[in-house]
Motif scaffolding. Structure first.
Motif, mmCIF file in Angstrom:
data_model
loop_
_atom_site.group_PDB
_atom_site.id
_atom_site.type_symbol
_atom_site.label_atom_id
_atom_site.label_comp_id
_atom_site.label_asym_id
_atom_site.label_seq_id
_atom_site.Cartn_x
_atom_site.Cartn_y
_atom_site.Cartn_z
ATOM 1 N N TYR A 15 -68.465 103.296 -32.641
ATOM 2 C CA TYR A 15 -67.428 104.081 -33.310
ATOM 3 C C TYR A 15 -67.552 103.899 -34.823
ATOM 4 O O TYR A 15 -67.784 102.796 -35.300
ATOM 5 C CB TYR A 15 -66.023 103.637 -32.869
ATOM 6 N N LEU A 54 -61.672 97.934 -25.059
ATOM 7 C CA LEU A 54 -62.024 99.308 -24.729
ATOM 8 C C LEU A 54 -61.468 99.636 -23.345
ATOM 9 O O LEU A 54 -61.782 98.955 -22.368
ATOM 10 C CB LEU A 54 -63.543 99.463 -24.733
ATOM 11 N N GLN A 109 -66.993 108.978 -32.394
ATOM 12 C CA GLN A 109 -67.811 108.235 -31.432
ATOM 13 C C GLN A 109 -69.276 108.458 -31.804
ATOM 14 O O GLN A 109 -69.740 109.590 -31.913
ATOM 15 C CB GLN A 109 -67.547 108.742 -30.014
ATOM 16 N N THR A 142 -61.486 102.597 -20.754
ATOM 17 C CA THR A 142 -62.388 103.745 -20.542
ATOM 18 C C THR A 142 -63.098 104.008 -21.862
ATOM 19 O O THR A 142 -63.845 103.166 -22.312
ATOM 20 C CB THR A 142 -61.667 104.983 -19.997
ATOM 21 N N ASP A 143 -62.856 105.098 -22.546
ATOM 22 C CA ASP A 143 -63.547 105.297 -23.827
ATOM 23 C C ASP A 143 -62.584 105.204 -25.003
ATOM 24 O O ASP A 143 -62.889 105.671 -26.093
ATOM 25 C CB ASP A 143 -64.265 106.647 -23.853
#
Lengths: 110, 115
Positions: free
Chosen positions: B104, A93, B97, A95-96
């Motif tokens: 996810y 991962l 998300q 950041t997002d």
């Protein structure tokens, strides 16, 4: 750009064999590592999310370890079964955003 | 568990036409949706991130006028490939998300073939 490498690219094993795959990723700016199992024509299914160095997670016959300092994770399958046949993806991962490796395609023969 | 329904699962279209791919979150609200593309023997590559009610953020090298993303509601995001060409033939997959403790939830993907 993160470079995520998975090995081997593919693996053929007999039912009952144990197997393992490797995921390598840059160790800087690490947030978390996701493992997915992806069967053909289905949605990728999350297996594990790992965050801490030394983390070890287990789900049935599948387990995973994480080394954030050297930037790798191992996925182990004990006593492989034909239903374990799938592509296994790892994704650190950033950041997002998930950055995916090319996956390890596992085929288990009865 | 949470599901993201993606349609169509496969589509063949003529060069120059546009194709719309839908991703719908069932039983949960998806504030953020990610769109990926995968070419043969390559990894899933992030194309863009869409947030409900705002413009999508595109990754470097992805043409925003060619790949139109709309995320007008908390449960629906669409990707439209405009004026498709054979080089746009690929596998497209969305990821919402949320919906899962893992963070996810993926759709099942769309195989686009442009002839």
């Amino acid at each position: 750009i993160l470079n995520v490498e998975q090995s081997p690219q593919s693996l053929h094993v007999q039912e009952g064999d144990s197997t393992n795959f490797t995921c390598s990723f840059p160790s800087s700016n690490f947030y978390a590592l996701h493992w997915y199992r992806w069967e053909t024509a289905k949605s990728p299914e999350a297996l594990f999310v790992m965050t801490l160095n030394g983390d070890e997670k287990k789900k049935g016959r599948i387990s995973a370890t994480l080394n954030t300092k050297e930037g790798y994770s191992y996925l182990y399958i004990k006593g492989s079964q034909p239903e374990d046949s799938a592509t296994y993806l790892c994704a650190p991962l950033n950041t997002d955003k998930l950055i995916f490796g090319t996956g390890t395609r596992l085929q288990v023969f009865p | 568990g949470a599901v993201v329904s993606q349609h169509p699962s496969w589509v063949i279209c003529k060069s120059g036409t546009s194709v719309k791919i839908e991703c719908r979150s069932l039983d949960f609200q998806a504030t953020t949706m990610f769109w990926y593309r995968q070419f043969p023997k390559q990894s899933l590559m992030l194309m863009a991130t869409s947030n409900e009610g705002s413009k999508a953020t595109y990754e470097q090298g992805v043409e925003k006028d060619k790949f139109l993303i709309n995320h007008a509601s908390l449960t629906l995001s669409t990707l439209t490939v405009t004026s498709a060409h054979p080089e746009d033939s690929s596998f497209y997959i969305c990821s919402a998300q949320g919906g899962s403790v893992y963070g996810y939830t993926f759709g099942s993907g769309t195989r686009l073939t442009v002839v």
